[in-house]
Design a protein around this motif. Structure first.
Motif, PDB file in Angstrom:
ATOM      1  N   SER A 124       0.849  -1.206   0.000  1.00 36.60           N
ATOM      2  CA  SER A 124       0.000   0.000   0.000  1.00 36.60           C
ATOM      3  C   SER A 124       0.877   1.246   0.000  1.00 36.60           C
ATOM      4  O   SER A 124       0.469   2.308  -0.462  1.00 36.60           O
ATOM      5  CB  SER A 124      -0.975  -0.011   1.170  1.00 36.60           C
TER       6      SER A 124
ATOM      7  N   PHE B   4       1.595   7.123  10.560  1.00 41.22           N
ATOM      8  CA  PHE B   4       2.461   6.370   9.646  1.00 41.22           C
ATOM      9  C   PHE B   4       3.600   7.273   9.150  1.00 41.22           C
ATOM     10  O   PHE B   4       3.340   8.362   8.626  1.00 41.22           O
ATOM     11  CB  PHE B   4       1.612   5.859   8.488  1.00 41.22           C
TER      12      PHE B   4
ATOM     13  N   ASN C  21      -1.200   3.721  13.320  1.00 39.21           N
ATOM     14  CA  ASN C  21       0.179   3.306  13.592  1.00 39.21           C
ATOM     15  C   ASN C  21       0.907   4.577  14.015  1.00 39.21           C
ATOM     16  O   ASN C  21       0.928   5.531  13.235  1.00 39.21           O
ATOM     17  CB  ASN C  21       0.779   2.727  12.284  1.00 39.21           C
TER      18      ASN C  21
ATOM     19  N   ASP D 273      -6.248   4.761   5.405  1.00 40.08           N
ATOM     20  CA  ASP D 273      -5.292   3.641   5.384  1.00 40.08           C
ATOM     21  C   ASP D 273      -5.726   2.605   6.412  1.00 40.08           C
ATOM     22  O   ASP D 273      -5.676   2.849   7.622  1.00 40.08           O
ATOM     23  CB  ASP D 273      -3.900   4.201   5.711  1.00 40.08           C
TER      24      ASP D 273
ATOM     25  N   ALA E  23      -4.442  -0.525   6.956  1.00 39.89           N
ATOM     26  CA  ALA E  23      -3.450  -1.616   6.942  1.00 39.89           C
ATOM     27  C   ALA E  23      -3.705  -2.654   8.044  1.00 39.89           C
ATOM     28  O   ALA E  23      -3.357  -3.821   7.882  1.00 39.89           O
ATOM     29  CB  ALA E  23      -2.041  -1.041   7.085  1.00 39.89           C
TER      30      ALA E  23
ATOM     31  N   THR F  15      -3.851  -3.846   2.568  1.00 40.49           N
ATOM     32  CA  THR F  15      -2.599  -4.518   2.244  1.00 40.49           C
ATOM     33  C   THR F  15      -2.652  -6.013   2.539  1.00 40.49           C
ATOM     34  O   THR F  15      -3.391  -6.452   3.434  1.00 40.49           O
ATOM     35  CB  THR F  15      -1.442  -3.882   3.046  1.00 40.49           C
TER      36      THR F  15
ATOM     37  N   SER G  68       0.120  -7.303   3.500  1.00 41.62           N
ATOM     38  CA  SER G  68       1.360  -7.436   4.272  1.00 41.62           C
ATOM     39  C   SER G  68       1.148  -7.876   5.713  1.00 41.62           C
ATOM     40  O   SER G  68       2.025  -8.508   6.293  1.00 41.62           O
ATOM     41  CB  SER G  68       2.103  -6.097   4.308  1.00 41.62           C
TER      42      SER G  68
ATOM     43  N   ARG H 115       5.049  -7.716  -1.239  1.00 44.67           N
ATOM     44  CA  ARG H 115       4.690  -6.369  -1.653  1.00 44.67           C
ATOM     45  C   ARG H 115       3.406  -6.315  -2.493  1.00 44.67           C
ATOM     46  O   ARG H 115       3.453  -6.063  -3.708  1.00 44.67           O
ATOM     47  CB  ARG H 115       5.857  -5.686  -2.410  1.00 44.67           C
TER      48      ARG H 115
HETATM   49  C1  LIG Z   1      -0.287   2.400   8.386  1.00 44.07           C
HETATM   50  C2  LIG Z   1       0.506   1.643   7.406  1.00 44.07           C
HETATM   51  N1  LIG Z   1       0.199   1.746   6.122  1.00 44.07           N
HETATM   52  C3  LIG Z   1       0.885   1.074   5.196  1.00 44.07           C
HETATM   53  C4  LIG Z   1       1.942   0.274   5.550  1.00 44.07           C
HETATM   54  C5  LIG Z   1       2.737  -0.379   4.486  1.00 44.07           C
HETATM   55  O1  LIG Z   1       2.164  -1.516   4.086  1.00 44.07           O
HETATM   56  P1  LIG Z   1       2.620  -2.226   2.759  1.00 44.07           P
HETATM   57  O2  LIG Z   1       3.480  -3.348   3.186  1.00 44.07           O
HETATM   58  O3  LIG Z   1       1.327  -2.648   2.141  1.00 44.07           O
HETATM   59  O4  LIG Z   1       3.350  -1.241   1.904  1.00 44.07           O
HETATM   60  C6  LIG Z   1       2.304   0.138   6.877  1.00 44.07           C
HETATM   61  C7  LIG Z   1       3.433  -0.725   7.243  1.00 44.07           C
HETATM   62  O5  LIG Z   1       3.937  -0.747   8.312  1.00 44.07           O
HETATM   63  C8  LIG Z   1       1.571   0.852   7.829  1.00 44.07           C
HETATM   64  O6  LIG Z   1       1.885   0.783   9.122  1.00 44.07           O
END
Ligand SMILES: Cc1ncc(COP(=O)(O)O)c(C=O)c1O
Length: 353
Positions: A87, A112, A159, A186, A188, A214, A216, A225
């Motif tokens: 993302s 973030f 985050n 976001d 995530a 994501t 992830s 990714r």
């Molecule tokens: C809030 C937030 N958005 C996006 C991401 C990144 O995720 P991606 O691995 O999909 O790039 C993170 C990764 O730590 C995150 O904490």
């Protein structure tokens, strides 16, 4: 004279690869990137191996099969789905598609860490708005929206503090913000949440919302990714135009498709992580370690001036956390072994305090 990079990059941090930190006995736990503690499921690994056999082929410019699967899963038109290399890759697409030099980007802080970087690379002005008690101060953020504001970046759950904003507050915020302002929501960590809002519902009602998700975190594919976004066609087309061609690898696509097919199994793992999170939080609180509730796969320990000292202590025990000097540390929920080691290490630190 050598070519001169854009001056906005003067304020963008340069990442320099670091040697891995390891304990003398070679054991260390990666608790600083909010990764899933579990490796891919056998069914996903099988797809990864199969896809590896075609690694000499380019993937599709944009992964049509994955877009179709996501659209079906979310009940949205295929035109509204965007994919990217994580993302975080879609944030770059947002910057290229939506931000002009001098635009303002409003976001909460701490949040973030990519937010100010994305804004600055685009030549936009970051407008951080302090959290209030670890939670987005949506009223203050709405006040900071001016005619110069082009976008709001909103991480829910947040985050590093692990907090969610709640449906009522977010709806009021989206009503207060002009529709001409892009709101990037976001999500995530949404799979770990018990109370986060469903951004896809908001995108249906608000044409200025881009939802980012994501593979992830909950799906455990950080190394491959794969991220995606959902937005109304005007925005999704702009984001697609700015995507790096073939930016999602063929292996990533097959792994993501296999993960969607294995959602019930992955949901069990998410439930295990959530249970471990509550166990870890309870154990830390019993030991006088501040560990507020969290809607994510990590804990936020608001340690203030002790952040560095405690992060150092964890590091000596082979536990690698993310430090926010003067504020706190962020600690991913890990394997049972890692979580037990965290409790043992912090018990000592707080007993000694
Ligand atoms: C809030 C937030 N958005 C996006 C991401 C990144 O995720 P991606 O691995 O999909 O790039 C993170 C990764 O730590 C995150 O904490």
């Amino acid at each position: 004279m050598t070519p001169v990079p854009r001056t906005v990059l003067d304020e963008v941090p340069l990442y320099v690869p670091k040697p891995p930190v390891a304990r003398a006995d070679g054991v260390s736990h990666r608790l600083f990137l909010n990764e899933n503690p579990y490796p891919p499921l056998p069914s996903v690994l099988a797809e990864i191996s199969r896809a590896a056999l075609t690694a000499h082929h380019y993937p599709e410019i944009m992964p049509g099969e994955l877009v179709a699967a996501l659209a079906a899963r979310l009940g949205v038109p295929e035109s509204d789905v965007v994919t990217g290399p994580g993302s975080v890759g879609i944030y770059q697409q947002v910057a290229q598609a939506m931000l002009e030099p001098g635009d303002e980007v409003v976001y909460a802080w701490p949040s973030f860490e990519a937010f100010p970087i994305v804004a600055r690379i685009a030549g936009a002005r970051p407008v951080p708005v302090p959290l209030r008690d670890g939670v987005h101060d949506l009223a203050a953020m709405a006040e900071r929206v001016t005619p110069r504001t082009r976008a709001v970046f909103l991480c829910d759950p947040n985050n590093p503090t692990g907090t969610s904003v709640g449906a009522r507050g977010l709806s009021a915020f989206l009503t207060a913000v002009p529709e001409s302002v892009l709101v990037v929501l976001d999500e995530a960590y949404r799979e770990f949440s018990t109370s986060a809002v469903d951004g896809v519902e908001l995108y249906r009602r608000h044409p200025n919302v881009v939802v980012l998700r994501t593979f992830s975190k909950a799906y455990g594919l950080a190394g491959l990714r794969v991220g995606y976004g959902v937005a109304q066609p005007v925005l999704s087309a702009a984001l697609r135009k700015c995507a790096v061609p073939c930016g999602v690898s063929g292996i990533g696509v097959r792994a993501a498709l296999a993960s969607l097919a294995a959602e019930p199994e992955l949901a069990k793992r998410v439930a295990i992580v959530k249970a471990a999170r509550e166990g870890l939080r309870a154990a830390l609180r019993e030991r006088q370690v501040p560990a507020p509730p969290t809607d994510t796969n990590f804990l936020w320990l608001p340690l203030g001036s002790r952040a560095d000292e405690v992060a150092d202590l964890l590091e000596r025990a082979g536990l690698l956390s993310r430090r926010y000097p003067g504020e706190g540390i962020r600690l991913t929920v890990g394997t049972p072994e890692a979580n037990a080691a965290v409790v043992a290490a912090l018990e000592k630190a707080f007993a000694a305090a």
